[in-house]
Scaffold this motif. Structure first.
Motif, PDB file in Angstrom:
ATOM      1  N   GLY A 160     -33.842  -6.077  10.268  1.00 11.56           N
ATOM      2  CA  GLY A 160     -33.030  -5.113   9.550  1.00 11.56           C
ATOM      3  C   GLY A 160     -32.348  -4.148  10.506  1.00 11.56           C
ATOM      4  N   GLN A 161     -31.280  -3.566  10.031  1.00  9.39           N
ATOM      5  CA  GLN A 161     -30.576  -2.555  10.824  1.00  9.39           C
ATOM      6  C   GLN A 161     -30.357  -1.312   9.966  1.00  9.39           C
ATOM      7  N   CYS A 162     -30.581  -0.165  10.577  1.00  8.33           N
ATOM      8  CA  CYS A 162     -30.388   1.100   9.878  1.00  8.33           C
ATOM      9  C   CYS A 162     -29.119   1.779  10.377  1.00  8.33           C
ATOM     10  N   GLN A 163     -28.468   2.451   9.468  1.00  9.69           N
ATOM     11  CA  GLN A 163     -27.206   3.119   9.767  1.00  9.69           C
ATOM     12  C   GLN A 163     -27.315   4.585   9.340  1.00  9.69           C
ATOM     13  N   TRP A 164     -26.983   5.503  10.242  1.00 11.21           N
ATOM     14  CA  TRP A 164     -26.930   6.909   9.877  1.00 11.21           C
ATOM     15  C   TRP A 164     -25.556   7.221   9.295  1.00 11.21           C
ATOM     16  N   LEU A 165     -25.557   7.803   8.102  1.00 10.72           N
ATOM     17  CA  LEU A 165     -24.332   8.201   7.420  1.00 10.72           C
ATOM     18  C   LEU A 165     -24.283   9.728   7.383  1.00 10.72           C
ATOM     19  N   PHE A 166     -23.187  10.312   7.837  1.00 11.68           N
ATOM     20  CA  PHE A 166     -23.087  11.769   7.892  1.00 11.68           C
ATOM     21  C   PHE A 166     -22.165  12.299   6.798  1.00 11.68           C
ATOM     22  N   ARG A 167     -22.429  13.518   6.396  1.00  6.96           N
ATOM     23  CA  ARG A 167     -21.621  14.186   5.378  1.00  6.96           C
ATOM     24  C   ARG A 167     -21.763  15.691   5.562  1.00  6.96           C
ATOM     25  N   ILE A 175     -23.441  19.749   8.428  1.00  9.66           N
ATOM     26  CA  ILE A 175     -23.668  18.313   8.585  1.00  9.66           C
ATOM     27  C   ILE A 175     -25.095  17.941   8.182  1.00  9.66           C
ATOM     28  N   ARG A 176     -25.219  16.928   7.348  1.00  7.92           N
ATOM     29  CA  ARG A 176     -26.498  16.321   7.006  1.00  7.92           C
ATOM     30  C   ARG A 176     -26.345  14.805   7.117  1.00  7.92           C
ATOM     31  N   LYS A 177     -27.476  14.106   7.266  1.00  7.95           N
ATOM     32  CA  LYS A 177     -27.410  12.658   7.462  1.00  7.95           C
ATOM     33  C   LYS A 177     -28.268  11.910   6.450  1.00  7.95           C
ATOM     34  N   ILE A 178     -27.797  10.734   6.075  1.00 10.48           N
ATOM     35  CA  ILE A 178     -28.482   9.858   5.134  1.00 10.48           C
ATOM     36  C   ILE A 178     -28.774   8.543   5.828  1.00 10.48           C
ATOM     37  N   LEU A 179     -29.962   8.012   5.611  1.00 12.09           N
ATOM     38  CA  LEU A 179     -30.353   6.746   6.235  1.00 12.09           C
ATOM     39  C   LEU A 179     -30.109   5.592   5.275  1.00 12.09           C
ATOM     40  N   GLN A 180     -29.433   4.567   5.780  1.00 14.05           N
ATOM     41  CA  GLN A 180     -29.215   3.346   5.003  1.00 14.05           C
ATOM     42  C   GLN A 180     -29.665   2.163   5.835  1.00 14.05           C
ATOM     43  N   CYS A 181     -30.564   1.347   5.295  1.00 20.17           N
ATOM     44  CA  CYS A 181     -31.080   0.185   6.025  1.00 20.17           C
ATOM     45  C   CYS A 181     -30.794  -1.078   5.231  1.00 20.17           C
ATOM     46  N   ARG A 182     -30.300  -2.097   5.922  1.00 21.95           N
ATOM     47  CA  ARG A 182     -29.926  -3.359   5.283  1.00 21.95           C
ATOM     48  C   ARG A 182     -30.439  -4.526   6.126  1.00 21.95           C
ATOM     49  N   ALA A 183     -30.530  -5.686   5.478  1.00 22.07           N
ATOM     50  CA  ALA A 183     -30.981  -6.890   6.160  1.00 22.07           C
ATOM     51  C   ALA A 183     -29.949  -7.325   7.199  1.00 22.07           C
ATOM     52  N   VAL A 184     -30.432  -7.983   8.227  1.00 21.25           N
ATOM     53  CA  VAL A 184     -29.567  -8.561   9.253  1.00 21.25           C
ATOM     54  C   VAL A 184     -29.586 -10.075   9.093  1.00 21.25           C
ATOM     55  N   GLY A 185     -28.410 -10.693   9.010  1.00 23.85           N
ATOM     56  CA  GLY A 185     -28.312 -12.128   8.819  1.00 23.85           C
ATOM     57  C   GLY A 185     -28.527 -12.910  10.094  1.00 23.85           C
ATOM     58  N   ALA A 186     -28.465 -14.239   9.980  1.00 20.97           N
ATOM     59  CA  ALA A 186     -28.683 -15.126  11.124  1.00 20.97           C
ATOM     60  C   ALA A 186     -27.644 -14.895  12.217  1.00 20.97           C
ATOM     61  N   ASN A 187     -26.460 -14.386  11.834  1.00 20.96           N
ATOM     62  CA  ASN A 187     -25.406 -14.128  12.814  1.00 20.96           C
ATOM     63  C   ASN A 187     -25.540 -12.763  13.482  1.00 20.96           C
ATOM     64  N   GLY A 188     -26.601 -12.025  13.123  1.00 26.16           N
ATOM     65  CA  GLY A 188     -26.831 -10.722  13.726  1.00 26.16           C
ATOM     66  C   GLY A 188     -26.067  -9.588  13.097  1.00 26.16           C
ATOM     67  N   GLU A 189     -25.331  -9.861  12.002  1.00 31.44           N
ATOM     68  CA  GLU A 189     -24.544  -8.837  11.337  1.00 31.44           C
ATOM     69  C   GLU A 189     -25.318  -8.219  10.174  1.00 31.44           C
ATOM     70  N   MET A 190     -25.108  -6.917   9.948  1.00 30.51           N
ATOM     71  CA  MET A 190     -25.734  -6.252   8.813  1.00 30.51           C
ATOM     72  C   MET A 190     -25.145  -6.774   7.506  1.00 30.51           C
ATOM     73  N   GLU A 191     -26.028  -7.073   6.547  1.00 33.59           N
ATOM     74  CA  GLU A 191     -25.599  -7.569   5.252  1.00 33.59           C
ATOM     75  C   GLU A 191     -25.692  -6.462   4.204  1.00 33.59           C
ATOM     76  N   LYS A 192     -25.192  -6.728   3.013  1.00 31.75           N
ATOM     77  CA  LYS A 192     -25.243  -5.732   1.942  1.00 31.75           C
ATOM     78  C   LYS A 192     -26.611  -5.674   1.274  1.00 31.75           C
ATOM     79  N   ARG A 193     -27.369  -6.764   1.350  1.00 31.82           N
ATOM     80  CA  ARG A 193     -28.653  -6.813   0.655  1.00 31.82           C
ATOM     81  C   ARG A 193     -29.712  -5.992   1.372  1.00 31.82           C
ATOM     82  N   MET A 194     -30.729  -5.596   0.606  1.00 32.64           N
ATOM     83  CA  MET A 194     -31.847  -4.841   1.158  1.00 32.64           C
ATOM     84  C   MET A 194     -32.694  -5.722   2.077  1.00 32.64           C
ATOM     85  N   ILE A 195     -33.446  -5.090   2.949  1.00 34.67           N
ATOM     86  CA  ILE A 195     -34.381  -5.824   3.806  1.00 34.67           C
ATOM     87  C   ILE A 195     -35.553  -6.292   2.948  1.00 34.67           C
ATOM     88  N   GLY A 196     -35.993  -7.529   3.163  1.00 32.23           N
ATOM     89  CA  GLY A 196     -37.166  -8.013   2.436  1.00 32.23           C
ATOM     90  C   GLY A 196     -36.948  -9.380   1.847  1.00 32.23           C
TER      91      GLY A 196
END
Length: 275
Positions: A160-167, A175-196
């Motif tokens: 999985g890969q986590c992304q910090w989102l700022f606002r 400034i505050r930050k929100i954590l978003q974590c998503r699954a990483v596919g076989a190609n190494g790219e972050m996907e839209k689906r949740m990890i698991g």
């Protein structure tokens, strides 16, 4: 008719066994002649986490097949929950804990139905400068398409890969930050689906479920049409005026307003503060 033997009765029936080394599982291990004491089968959760991250677990248990359980309210028992923390301090950015496949903590034999791995990331120096995300796993009772687990089951790895989102928040636009974590596919790219995903019970005993987390190198705006990216960094759109907290760009890429970093600095571009 299925009988239940209490924990105390098991102690009396098996006085020669050290109680700290055994656990009575009630209907799961009860035979006609008495109580059989067997430790619950477990699997290991191991997480490789970035700096300033940690992982804990929340497991949901439901009554075992054919079991009828009653909660404290006197109503049928539906779900019991156990929480797991790392057995040792975070060492080399790795955390680990064990999860039992069965449980009797809630007064009746239950089986693991779902496991949530709670991901906590710290983005600032203050204790409250943190955000949460999660990875989720359902436990399937159906036999796996794989061969039955051997004495040394292979680890199941989830990336999985986590992304910090700022606002910005409040009238001072801090400034505050929100954590978003998503699954990483076989190609190494972050996907839209949740990890698991789905874990099969017949593959879990004595196995390891491994979560490997990384963090995206660059942060992104939590709300896309609030910021405009320049070579020097992100600028906050003006919106209607300085008091407009939503401040959508609406195509206006020339008027911007300042904001405050968590340390109190007044800035015009994120994350460098000044151009």
């Amino acid at each position: 008719m299925k009988k239940h033997v209490s924990t105390e009765n098991c102690k009396q029936l098996l006085p020669t066994i050290k109680w700290g080394q055994a656990l009575c599982l009630g209907a799961f291990t009860l035979v006609v002649s008495g109580c059989s004491v067997t430790p619950p089968k477990t699997f290991t959760v191991r997480a490789e986490v970035p700096e300033n991250f940690t992982v804990t677990g929340t497991a949901d248990y439901v009554p075992g097949p054919g079991e009828s359980c009653t909660g404290r309210s006197g109503k049928p028992f539906r779900i019991g929950r156990l929480h797991f923390k790392p057995e040792q301090p975070n060492t080399a950015h790795q955390v680990e804990f064990k999860v039992p496949l069965t449980d009797t903590e809630h007064g009746c034999p239950t089986v693991l139905q779902e496991l949530t791995m709670n991901i906590e990331g710290q983005w600032g120096k203050r204790e409250r400068d943190m955000s949460l995300a999660s990875a989720g796993f359902s436990i399937s009772q159906e036999p796996s398409a794989l061969s039955p687990a051997t004495s040394t089951p292979q680890a199941q790895v989830f990336n999985g890969q986590c992304q910090w989102l700022f606002r910005t928040v409040g009238s001072k636009r801090v400034i505050r930050k929100i954590l978003q974590c998503r699954a990483v596919g076989a190609n190494g790219e972050m996907e839209k689906r949740m990890i698991g995903g789905r874990l099969h019970r017949d593959q879990l005993a004595d196995s390891t479920v491994k979560l490997v987390l990384s963090v995206a190198k660059e942060e992104e705006p939590a709300v896309g049409d609030n910021w405009v990216k320049f070579p020097t960094g992100w600028k906050r759109c003006m919106g209607e005026d300085l008091d407009d907290r939503d401040a959508f760009c609406f195509g206006n890429t020339t008027d911007f307003k300042n904001f405050k970093m968590p340390d109190g600095r007044d800035c015009t571009v994120y994350p460098n503060c000044t151009e």
